[in-house]
Design a protein around this motif. Structure first.
Motif, PDB file in Angstrom:
ATOM      1  N   ARG A 158       9.434 -38.043 -23.128  1.00 35.34           N
ATOM      2  CA  ARG A 158       9.251 -36.701 -23.697  1.00 35.34           C
ATOM      3  C   ARG A 158       8.510 -35.847 -22.679  1.00 35.34           C
ATOM      4  O   ARG A 158       7.502 -36.291 -22.099  1.00 35.34           O
ATOM      5  CB  ARG A 158       8.483 -36.749 -25.009  1.00 35.34           C
ATOM      6  N   THR A 214       7.093 -31.778 -22.350  1.00 34.24           N
ATOM      7  CA  THR A 214       6.867 -30.514 -23.053  1.00 34.24           C
ATOM      8  C   THR A 214       6.109 -29.574 -22.137  1.00 34.24           C
ATOM      9  O   THR A 214       5.021 -29.922 -21.652  1.00 34.24           O
ATOM     10  CB  THR A 214       6.066 -30.739 -24.347  1.00 34.24           C
ATOM     11  N   LYS A 254       6.322 -23.398 -26.187  1.00 28.67           N
ATOM     12  CA  LYS A 254       6.663 -24.698 -25.609  1.00 28.67           C
ATOM     13  C   LYS A 254       8.174 -24.856 -25.475  1.00 28.67           C
ATOM     14  O   LYS A 254       8.951 -24.337 -26.270  1.00 28.67           O
ATOM     15  CB  LYS A 254       6.078 -25.839 -26.440  1.00 28.67           C
ATOM     16  N   GLU A 291      10.885 -28.163 -24.773  1.00 29.39           N
ATOM     17  CA  GLU A 291      10.887 -29.624 -24.871  1.00 29.39           C
ATOM     18  C   GLU A 291      12.137 -30.224 -24.250  1.00 29.39           C
ATOM     19  O   GLU A 291      13.218 -29.624 -24.273  1.00 29.39           O
ATOM     20  CB  GLU A 291      10.796 -30.073 -26.338  1.00 29.39           C
TER      21      GLU A 291
END
Length: 600
Positions: free
Chosen positions: A118, A120, A132, A134
């Protein structure tokens, strides 16, 4: 050369200067007509990794506001490329972009698509709130803010505040590399990547098709193992480079996260199976063969345990399995090669491109090497060399084995010395020829040929020369008949020629003369005064006078007539006429001097 010739033909230097001036002019026109390319050349990507500061959140629960409020001493400068083993923690990177040209769209790229669960990016919006973007393997690529093969984030040129990048990954280490680039440069990099990886996948599918054709053609399990190896290699490269997540499974995040490790294990297991089949390990040692088989099966079932646990222990086992498999495959190839398996040595050479490139991604996943171009594409380049090379080695191996099997099958129906048809095949063909002749009312022919001076050649020149004379005799008899006719050696120096019908009465006589004449021709492999002296008996079939004689005994009756010709060495050709009840020389029989004169 005089002055006039110099004026007509300009010097090479002048021509080169004119060509160079035209090339520069064309480049200038192209650059002026495509301003985007000119700006992209002025503003390439910038590596901002070493300009960042980092902080590791051990709990993995900190928010962006909490990280921003940390004291300056809590952040450490990224002085060199390094790997982070997070295992549930989160890595925060503080990046201060340089002043950006507002005439471009800017992006921040995180390389290494297969090593970011992940990612971000937090940027400060015009309203003072954090926005943000992602990406990462735990999120479907179709849901990324900017779907690509690797996480990409947009940056506003007018924003002068630092941006915060939060990264997670387990169980592999994370070695971040941040590239700041314009949209033009991003499109250029994306196009080259798609071209390279797409060409590789297309070439791999072509090789896979050829391998499957060979598997069907030769019925060899080594080609089936090779097909499995190529499929796993293509799947590994598609997942490792991020092409698979972008095009093939954009909506399956869990598979996108697990695919690199799974394909790596299956690739290794199928490679060991492939080596086992090609090197024929079972032929040399049963226990080693069982160990190799268990080792390959372990790579097929271990992915289930890896997906269930996904901790540091199973990740270490995964890396050890890949490293030891490289050593095992190379060792098996060298060991069986030394025991006499010729193509095992070629297999060791064929695997070298991947064996030499494997340490780059392996050490990268272990955290010992930083991310870079070599760690991302070394195995892809190595496998692009290895895959066709292995197919060529397999093709040569299968071709040689198939030729050996064809020779073994041919021994059952051909004479080992001369390559002619054996007696059982001649018997079947003779029966078929007689059946067709009686049905359609025409005649076929049978010629019994004896190499009369074979014993003299052996006693004078030796057994090797005698065998060579038999081979030459078989070759010359085969040369004077048609493809549908049959030549067979029924004794050491005696041959039978079955001439298929329809056959005219005088054709068999001309064939007999031709056979005698061909035997008298010069033989390069024997002394000049040595010739093949044929003596023969011919008969047109079916013969009503021989109606009481079985087909199997026709050659025996003709052999008796040929044996009676020994008493008269001048008689070399005898045609058995159906007008007589006993085989007697025909009035027009050919004698040896006449045959020699006819041959000349």
């Amino acid at each position: 050369m005089d002055r006039s010739s110099r004026a007509v033909f300009p010097s090479y230097r002048a021509v080169f200067r004119r060509w160079l001036a035209c090339a520069v002019l064309l480049c200038g026109v192209a650059q002026a007509s495509v301003p985007g390319l000119a700006r992209a050349a002025i503003a390439p990507e910038v590596d901002v990794t070493l300009q960042a500061a980092f902080w590791v959140d051990a709990t993995g629960q900190a928010t962006v506001d909490e990280v921003v409020s940390l004291p300056a001493t809590a952040l450490q400068p990224m002085e060199h490329y390094r790997a982070f083993r997070l295992d549930g923690a989160a890595l925060w990177l503080r990046v201060e972009p340089p002043s950006l040209d507002p005439g471009h769209r800017w992006y921040l790229m995180l390389s290494a698509a297969a090593f970011a669960n992940r990612a971000t990016l937090h940027t400060l919006g015009p309203d003072g709130q954090w926005q943000k973007q992602e990406a990462g393997d735990r999120l479907p690529v179709s849901q990324w803010d900017h779907p690509d093969q690797t996480p990409v984030f947009a940056l506003a040129p007018q924003a002068g505040a630092p941006v915060w990048l939060r990264l997670e990954n387990r169980p592999a280490s994370l070695s971040p590399r941040l590239l700041l680039m314009t949209e033009e440069r991003l499109l250029e990099m994306r196009s080259w990547t798609f071209l390279m990886v797409g060409g590789y996948l297309g070439f791999g599918l072509l090789v896979l098709f050829l391998a499957w054709v060979h598997a069907r053609l030769y019925a060899d399990r080594a080609f089936v193992a090779y097909c499995a190896y190529v499929i796993c290699m293509l799947g590994f490269q598609a997942s490792f480079t991020g092409i698979g997540g972008l095009f093939f499974w954009p909506d399956h995040a869990r598979w996108n996260d697990a695919a690199p490790a799974l394909f790596m294990l299956w690739l290794t297991a199928s490679g060991i199976w492939f080596v086992r089949e090609v090197c024929a390990v079972s032929r040399y040692h049963q226990r080693v063969d069982r160990f190799v088989l268990v080792w390959s099966l372990f790579g097929l079932v271990f992915p289930a345990l890896y997906l269930w646990l996904q901790n540091q222990a199973v990740f270490v086992v995964l890396n050890l399995y890949g490293l030891l498999s490289v050593l095992l495959s190379f060792g098996l190839c060298v060991w069986t090669w030394r025991l006499g398996e010729k193509y095992a040595g070629w297999m060791a050479i064929g695997f070298l491109p991947v064996h030499l490139s494997y340490p780059f991604p392996a050490l990268r996943s272990a955290g010992w090497l930083p991310d870079g171009w070599a760690t991302q594409y070394a195995v892809l380049i190595g496998s692009a060399i290895e895959i066709p090379l292995l197919l060529y080695i397999l093709h040569r191996r299968a071709k040689e084995f198939n030729e050996n099997r064809a020779r073994l099958r041919a021994i059952e129906s051909t004479d080992p010395l001369t390559g002619l048809t054996v007696v059982p095949v001649l018997t079947l063909r003779l029966r078929d020829a007689l059946r067709r002749a009686r049905r359609y009312g025409h005649r076929c022919g049978l010629v019994l040929v004896d190499l009369a001076n074979h014993a003299d050649i052996v006693s004078r020149e030796g057994r090797e020369a005698g065998d060579r004379a038999l081979v030459v005799a078989a070759s010359r008899l085969s040369a004077v008949v048609r493809d549908v006719d049959t030549v067979c050696r029924i004794a050491e120096a005696r041959f039978v020629v079955l001439v298929e019908g329809p056959l005219a009465d005088d054709e068999l006589k001309r064939l007999a003369q031709h056979i005698v004449a061909r035997g008298l021709e010069r033989i390069p492999a024997l002394p000049a005064d040595v010739a093949l002296r044929f003596r023969l008996v011919s008969m047109a079939l079916p013969d009503d006078t021989m109606a009481g004689v079985d087909d199997d005994h026709l050659v025996t009756h003709m052999g008796a007539a040929l044996d009676r010709m020994v008493s008269d060495p001048r008689k070399v050709v005898q045609h058995l006429s159906p007008a007589t009840n006993s085989p007697q020389p025909e009035e027009g029989s050919v004698e040896l001097p006449a045959a020699q004169k006819w041959a000349k």
